[in-house]
Design a protein around this motif. Structure first.
Motif, PDB file in Angstrom:
ATOM      1  N   ALA A 277       2.019   2.383  -3.309  1.00 21.81           N
ATOM      2  CA  ALA A 277       0.969   2.904  -4.201  1.00 21.81           C
ATOM      3  C   ALA A 277       0.824   4.417  -4.101  1.00 21.81           C
ATOM      4  CB  ALA A 277      -0.364   2.231  -3.893  1.00 21.81           C
TER       5      ALA A 277
ATOM      6  N   HIS B 144       0.835  -1.202   0.000  1.00 21.00           N
ATOM      7  CA  HIS B 144       0.000   0.000   0.000  1.00 21.00           C
ATOM      8  C   HIS B 144       0.877   1.263   0.000  1.00 21.00           C
ATOM      9  CE1 HIS B 144      -3.282  -2.599   0.414  1.00 21.00           C
ATOM     10  NE2 HIS B 144      -3.616  -2.417   1.683  1.00 21.00           N
TER      11      HIS B 144
ATOM     12  N   LYS C 129      -5.370   2.238  -5.899  1.00 18.90           N
ATOM     13  CA  LYS C 129      -4.955   2.140  -4.493  1.00 18.90           C
ATOM     14  C   LYS C 129      -4.515   3.498  -3.957  1.00 18.90           C
ATOM     15  CE  LYS C 129      -2.609  -1.292  -2.884  1.00 18.90           C
ATOM     16  NZ  LYS C 129      -1.664  -2.427  -2.677  1.00 18.90           N
TER      17      LYS C 129
ATOM     18  N   GLN D 157      -7.727   4.983  -2.951  1.00 17.79           N
ATOM     19  CA  GLN D 157      -8.376   4.278  -1.837  1.00 17.79           C
ATOM     20  C   GLN D 157      -7.580   4.433  -0.541  1.00 17.79           C
ATOM     21  OE1 GLN D 157      -8.305   0.248  -3.320  1.00 17.79           O
ATOM     22  NE2 GLN D 157     -10.485   0.285  -3.829  1.00 17.79           N
ATOM     23  N   CYS D 158      -6.284   4.147  -0.645  1.00 18.42           N
ATOM     24  CA  CYS D 158      -5.466   4.027   0.570  1.00 18.42           C
ATOM     25  C   CYS D 158      -4.976   5.377   1.075  1.00 18.42           C
ATOM     26  CB  CYS D 158      -4.260   3.131   0.312  1.00 18.42           C
ATOM     27  SG  CYS D 158      -4.667   1.459  -0.200  1.00 18.42           S
TER      28      CYS D 158
ATOM     29  N   GLU E  98      -4.094  -0.671 -11.005  1.00 14.03           N
ATOM     30  CA  GLU E  98      -4.346  -1.000  -9.589  1.00 14.03           C
ATOM     31  C   GLU E  98      -3.644   0.008  -8.684  1.00 14.03           C
ATOM     32  OE1 GLU E  98      -4.665  -5.124  -7.636  1.00 14.03           O
ATOM     33  OE2 GLU E  98      -2.600  -4.501  -7.194  1.00 14.03           O
TER      34      GLU E  98
ATOM     35  N   SER F 276       1.576  -4.138  -8.024  1.00 15.68           N
ATOM     36  CA  SER F 276       0.394  -3.583  -8.685  1.00 15.68           C
ATOM     37  C   SER F 276       0.727  -3.104 -10.094  1.00 15.68           C
ATOM     38  CB  SER F 276      -0.157  -2.405  -7.880  1.00 15.68           C
ATOM     39  OG  SER F 276      -0.649  -2.832  -6.634  1.00 15.68           O
TER      40      SER F 276
END
Ligand SMILES: [Zn+2]
Length: 238
Positions: A114, A111, A202, A205-206, A198, A194
């Protein structure tokens, strides 16, 4: 606002960004006079109100004592170039230095990785020595551009954000991404990470504003618990 400089220093030290008395975090003065930054000679976690300086965009100390850090230009020039940036971090985090020495792209393995949405992290290659002039500071600010953070090979890293929480989290995430990749590369070839789509998803999202704030709040609670425990362990004063 001064309090946020102290908090950021404690969080960064706890997160592995301390290097004795080197490395610093700066917060933009709300009045536009320059930056608030610690004076030289103290570690990130040691700083008290009395160690803070207000440094002008001409690198002159307007409030506080002593001379500014030689590398204050890092913070001054990034903030001058990016009006939305209100906090900048410069550290000599060891995983970042070790990873930068490999000269290999930073991959979205975790994560943390990303954060760069599948792009490689920017690298400042003009010098591995101190960013001791406004010209070098401007070159570093150009390298960083609008990215959350950049590696400074043979030296350390720099991170920026619209808020202390964002700049500190960007520094923490870059160091962690470097450490994860170093660990993976030490064990064998890196085969799974990723793809750009992706990684981009991410990143949203993250590392949304809400998530960055939640991460910062956690780190701050952890740093304050550590400081309280240390205070509790001190012998009672006579
Ligand atoms: Zn440095």
């Amino acid at each position: 606002m001064k309090q946020s400089v102290l908090q950021a220093g404690r969080v960064l030290a706890m997160a592995g960004h301390g290097d004795m008395v080197w490395g610093h975090v700066a917060v933009r003065d709300p009045g536009g006079r320059g930056i608030w930054i610690k004076a030289p000679g103290r570690g990130l976690e040691e700083v008290q109100d009395r160690h803070l300086q207000l440094v002008s965009f001409d690198a002159e100390v307007l409030e506080g004592a002593g001379t500014p850090h030689i590398e204050a230009h890092i913070h001054l020039e990034i903030m001058r170039r990016n009006p939305a940036v209100t906090c900048t971090v410069h550290s000599h985090a060891q995983a970042a230095v070790a990873f930068a020495a490999l000269g290999t792209p930073l991959l979205p393995i975790s994560h943390d990785g990303a954060l760069f949405a599948g792009q490689d992290v920017p690298r400042f290659t003009a010098t591995g020595a101190l960013v001791s002039t406004a010209a070098l500071g401007r070159a570093l600010a150009d390298t960083l551009g609008g990215a959350p953070a950049a590696l400074m090979p043979r030296h350390g890293l720099v991170a920026a954000g619209a808020g202390v929480h964002a700049a500190v989290m960007h520094a923490v995430l870059l160091e962690r991404a470097c450490r994860v990749q170093l660990t993976a590369m030490a064990a064998g070839p890196v085969r799974d990470f990723s793809d750009p789509a992706e990684a981009e998803a991410k990143r949203r999202q993250c590392w949304s504003e809400t998530q960055l704030k939640a991460g910062w709040d956690y780190l701050l609670r952890q740093a304050e618990r550590g400081a309280q425990t240390a205070a509790d362990l001190l012998p009672p004063s006579p």
